[in-house]
Write an enzyme that holds these catalytic residues in place. Structure first.
Site, PDB file in Angstrom:
ATOM      1  N   GLU A 190       0.562  11.873   2.349  1.00 41.06           N
ATOM      2  CA  GLU A 190       1.528  12.412   0.620  1.00 41.06           C
ATOM      3  C   GLU A 190       0.895  12.602  -0.635  1.00 41.06           C
ATOM      4  OE1 GLU A 190       4.695  10.140   0.428  1.00 41.06           O
ATOM      5  OE2 GLU A 190       6.411  11.339  -0.033  1.00 41.06           O
ATOM      6  N   GLU A 223       9.240   1.234   2.536  1.00 41.89           N
ATOM      7  CA  GLU A 223       8.201   1.739   3.286  1.00 41.89           C
ATOM      8  C   GLU A 223       9.296   1.595   5.252  1.00 41.89           C
ATOM      9  OE1 GLU A 223       6.409   3.826   1.561  1.00 41.89           O
ATOM     10  OE2 GLU A 223       6.152   2.768   0.251  1.00 41.89           O
TER      11      GLU A 223
HETATM   12  N1  TRP Z   1       6.351   7.870  -0.219  1.00 45.28           N
HETATM   13  C1  TRP Z   1       5.046   6.753  -0.977  1.00 45.28           C
HETATM   14  C2  TRP Z   1       6.297   5.852  -1.089  1.00 45.28           C
HETATM   15  O1  TRP Z   1       6.844   5.616  -0.248  1.00 45.28           O
HETATM   16  C3  TRP Z   1       5.023   7.605  -2.438  1.00 45.28           C
HETATM   17  C4  TRP Z   1       2.965   7.122  -2.476  1.00 45.28           C
HETATM   18  C5  TRP Z   1       2.284   5.783  -1.421  1.00 45.28           C
HETATM   19  C6  TRP Z   1       2.572   8.236  -2.996  1.00 45.28           C
HETATM   20  N2  TRP Z   1       1.584   6.635  -1.728  1.00 45.28           N
HETATM   21  C7  TRP Z   1       1.025   8.581  -2.574  1.00 45.28           C
HETATM   22  C8  TRP Z   1       2.570   9.753  -3.205  1.00 45.28           C
HETATM   23  C9  TRP Z   1       0.096   9.224  -2.603  1.00 45.28           C
HETATM   24  C10 TRP Z   1       1.727  10.219  -3.597  1.00 45.28           C
HETATM   25  C11 TRP Z   1       0.270  10.627  -3.608  1.00 45.28           C
HETATM   26  O2  TRP Z   1       7.122   5.459  -2.302  1.00 45.28           O
HETATM   27 ZN    ZN Z   2       9.518   6.205  -0.857  1.00 41.89          ZN
END
Ligand code: TRP
Ligand code: ZN
Length: 894
Positions: A124, A300
């Protein structure tokens, strides 16, 4: 070259091709890793003859085949960012790609990289394109099978998403594992881990009887610190069943702790966390760490439904999953601990991080209209303001209405990538509700200002509240429309109790609350227009209004409430949040007026009523101790600066320091008593009652040591020496470290000697020194950059030291510009290693227009110096260019 390109929500198009199944074979090697990807591709419309564009960064293409046949050179195009198949078959086909990647050279913490001795991934938002060529967008969802191959001795544990379906040994000391994820998912949820890890295991039985094996993977020496994470996960699983009827959907749940990663990541059945969000023991972690672990593990886990099962159509919809999941983790923490105190913490964070962003050049709506790098939009606005939007549905619909909306959302959209409108529609449709201008919350940036004027009619026994809403202009949005603001209101009678509310009228309608025999104490008004009046009837006496209870909307409330009324609310309000907020408002008013005096070189005098107001809180045995700790804590310096036309960090700091010291000396006896009465030799437990006790003790201790009285330093030193847990040890260290002294130096070095083998503890030690407001502390920060404990390649350490320094107002904003120049240097150095981290650091400079001309020129010079550099990342480019271009647009005081 493809330069920085802005991407617009309005340009969204469905993909031309869907991916059905993806078969990955990843052969991990130190020097190079090869990735074979076999994808079943389906044109969205059969017979379509359009090019298939794949994303890919830093990949070496080895071969490309369609339906088993090598693709000719002239049939594809390769650029630094894309691989385009010019004329793919017009019906389903298999695409096979072989690529090479070099994870050891990858310092960006996205894609496949090594964290210490473990291979891991972060996909992500757009990291999957650093692993293989793919349509790297969340509306392309496929079933993944992953075969991992690696050296067996170095990487005995091989993990990916879903279920383990095969494993075995290979030649040359290598082995393999095959994982299959039965759920379709976007590639941003893909994950892979290979390393020398051990697991702490347990089993959770879901409400329908499914036995879920849970494993938390860490290096062997850390396995003893996973108990709290394990407790948190099981609590989260149970909570989601009870509150939302949501059950886990696989037999396996893996969590891996790695030292290098940006936060925590919800990859399907294989969460990857930064170690600091997993590992805790009473000796090494503070109460705040324990709270954060609970929240993040919950966050999460909750993504499994809000994010994974129902995902985002595109990255503009990021808040669809993050705002909602953030709301869910707030509610979870609240249910596991104390709800009033949790709400105060949420709002404090919103005011500290989100309000300034909404008033600055990086202001963006919860659903942005455009971006250059989506990484830059994992912001307080998307998460925290997004959570406030979700909370407003909850406030408007009530718990059971909100639950109906959630149920319908899952019923309609399980397995889909959807938009914020889809969530809105589910909430409205499930409740037969019509929230006319509510969707504007997603598209309009800027914190609304809500002005309230009140009047009482002694004859008619009616009480009128007149609201006016204004949303300040932000970059690209000069004019805004009014939107639906839920305002929870209670009216206090002279006895301090809530007056029962039965009905309220506005011009068009009569809203009724409860009934004559079942009145309510809080009414939720729907403020929809730019100007609107509400009239309460049957109000027997002139009340004191308690407005925006529990912070029912993310707005700046400007009311005509007097200080006397605020003291009354502080003493009596049944809404715990508003009691706290009354204290904050009084403190803000006081500090602001003293800042004015300080700027005019007038004497500083603290109102005695303010001192006695806090004193009665401090001595009230019926109040929650953590609530008291929050209520006697002054608003932060940054919050005060944001209320000034021209931010004056020196005056704000001087006054803040003065008021703290004044309170400490006036309430010395009470603070001493609080320290004494809240000692305990019971073993550490992360339960609210004990945490609250420690919070009150530590807040009191910090006040006392601010007096610079040797007796108080001695007291803190004793606390430091006798502390049996990190919460109390670190609080005592921080208390002593407030002022320069030989004892400070000794205790800091003692702490370092004790903990130098533990990176997570040393990060606290770095941060504490970095944000110190001792004059000229920048020299110490520069020395710490050379200290053996610091490493610019370690994002946690950079966050602690550099991030810590930026949060110290006086030193970061030093008049001579030394703080700005230092950050300029560090950002340029970091940008080569980790652009995401560099852009988060450079954000500290973005609100340069808030300051006096001298500081403006110095900060601007650094931004200009950065943007003039060649080879800047898109991440840093976006923040710096917007900070320069939009500076006069958004940036105003509140
Ligand atoms: N989706 C992750 C959360 O739960 C966000 C996230 C974690 C993220 N690591 C990342 C986004 C690295 C961009 C890059 O909040
Ligand atoms: Zn999140």
């Amino acid at each position: 070259m493809e330069g920085p390109k802005e991407i617009f929500l309005a340009d969204y198009k469905m993909p031309y091709y869907f991916f059905d199944m993806v078969d990955l074979k990843v052969a991990l090697r130190e020097d190079k890793t090869t990735v074979l990807s076999r994808i079943v591709v389906c044109p969205r419309v059969d017979g379509m003859q359009l090019p298939l564009v794949l994303d890919g960064h830093d990949l070496k293409l080895i071969s490309i085949k369609v339906n088993g046949k090598e693709v000719e050179k002239e049939c594809f195009q390769l650029t630094p960012q894309h691989l385009t198949l010019l004329s793919p078959p017009s019906s389903s086909f298999t695409l096979e790609l072989e690529t090479e990647i070099y994870p050891l050279k990858n310092t960006t913490l996205e894609g496949l990289y090594k964290s210490s001795s473990t291979f891991c991934t972060q996909c992500e938002a757009e990291g999957f394109r650093k692993i293989t060529f793919y349509q790297d967008r969340p509306d392309v969802m496929a079933k993944f099978t992953t075969r991992i191959e690696a050296d067996k001795e170095l990487y005995p544990v091989l993990l990916s998403n879903g279920n383990l379906i095969d494993q075995g040994d290979l030649e040359d000391g290598r082995h393999y594992a095959v994982w299959e994820d039965p759920f379709k998912k976007p590639c941003y949820l893909f994950a892979l881990v290979a390393g020398q890890l051990v697991s702490t295991d347990t089993i959770f039985t879901t409400q329908s009887g499914r036995q879920v094996s849970i494993h938390i993977w860490t290096p062997a020496q850390d396995a003893c610190k996973t108990a709290h994470a394990m407790y948190s996960l099981k609590a989260a699983m149970k909570w989601d069943e009870e509150v939302f009827g949501l059950e886990y959907d696989l037999d396996l749940y893996n969590i891996v702790a790695v030292p290098d990663s940006r936060g925590a990541m919800e990859n399907k059945s294989l969460n990857i966390f930064n170690s600091n969000l997993i590992l805790a023991s009473p000796e090494t972690a503070t109460d705040a760490d324990y709270d954060l672990i609970l929240r993040c593990i919950g966050h999460e886990y909750f993504h499994n439904w809000t994010g994974n099962r129902v995902t985002c159509r595109d990255w503009f919809q990021l808040s669809l999953k993050e705002g909602l999941t953030c709301f869910r983790d707030q509610e979870f923490s609240s249910d596991m601990g104390n709800c009033g105190v949790n709400r105060i913490a949420n709002v404090t964070s919103l005011r500290k991080h989100q309000f300034p962003q909404d008033a600055g050049p990086m202001a963006h709506s919860v659903r942005p209209h455009s971006y250059i790098k989506i990484d830059n939009f994992y912001t307080a606005t998307v998460y925290e303001k997004g959570a406030e939007i979700v909370r407003m549905y909850d406030t408007l619909l009530g718990k059971s209405g909100f639950r109906k909306g959630m149920d319908l959302y899952f019923q309609r959209h399980d397995g889909q990538g959807v938009t914020c409108e889809d969530f809105f529609a589910a909430m409205c449709d499930a409740n037969g509700a019509k929230f006319s201008n509510f969707l504007l919350w997603y598209s309009q940036a800027g914190t609304p200002v809500l002005k309230v004027a009140s009047s009482y009619d002694f004859e008619a026994h009616t009480y009128t509240l007149k609201f006016m809403q204004q949303i300040p202009p932000t970059s690209g949005q000069p004019v805004k429309e009014p939107m639906l603001i839920p305002v929870a209101v209670g009216l206090l009678g002279s006895n301090g109790k809530d007056i029962p509310l039965t009905s309220v009228y506005n011009k068009e309608s009569m809203l009724t609350f409860g009934s004559k025999d079942r009145p309510v104490s809080t009414a939720v008004l729907h403020v929809e227009k730019e100007e609107e009046e509400f009239i309460f009837s049957n109000v027997p006496e002139k009340p004191v209004p308690s407005l925006l209870r529990n912070f029912s909307a993310p707005v700046h409330l400007v009311s005509d409430i007097s200080d006397d009324e605020l003291f009354f609310l502080l003493a009596n309000d049944s809404d715990e949040f508003n009691r706290w907020d009354a204290a904050q408002t009084l403190a803000r008013n006081l500090i602001l007026s003293l800042v004015d005096h300080a700027q005019k070189n007038q004497a500083l005098i603290v109102d005695t009523e303010f001192v006695s107001g806090l004193k009665s809180l401090l001595c009230d045995p019926n109040l929650d101790k953590e609530f008291i700790a929050n209520a006697i804590t002054l608003p932060e310096e940054g919050e005060i600066m944001d209320l000034m036309d021209v931010a004056d960090p020196d005056a704000v700091h001087r006054v803040h320091y003065f008021v703290r010291k004044h309170l400490a000396s006036e309430l010395r006896t009470e603070f001493l008593r609080a320290v004494e009465n809240n000692q305990s030799s019971d073993p550490y437990e992360p339960i609210h009652e004990d945490m609250a006790r420690r919070a009150l003790k530590n807040t009191s201790l910090a006040y006392l040591t601010s007096l610079e009285d040797p007796d108080m330093t001695e007291l803190a030193l004793n606390e430091y020496k006798s502390a049996a847990n990190m919460t109390e040890q670190f609080a005592a260290l921080a208390a002593i470290a407030q002022n320069p002294s030989d004892i400070r130096t000794e205790v800091l070095s003692d702490f370092y000697q004790k903990w130098k083998a533990n990176d997570l503890v040393i990060n606290k030690w770095l941060a504490l020194q970095a944000y110190s407001d001792i004059p000229g502390n920048i020299k110490n920060v520069q020395l710490l950059m050379q200290h053996p404990s610091f490493d610019i390649h370690d994002a946690n350490k950079v966050g602690a030291l550099i991030g810590g320094f930026c949060s110290c107002l006086v030193n970061f904003h030093a008049k001579d510009g030394s703080g700005y120049e230092f950050i300029g240097d560090v950002v340029l150095q970091l940008d080569k290693l980790n652009p995401q981290l560099a852009s988060s650091m450079v954000s500290a400079l973005s609100r340069w227009k808030r300051f006096d001309m001298g500081r403006q020129a110095l900060a601007k010079a650094q931004l200009e110096r950065i943007i003039a550099c060649n080879g800047l990342s898109e991440n840093v480019y976006e923040i710096v260019s917007k900070s320069l271009a939009n500076s006069s647009m958004g940036d105003s005081s509140i």
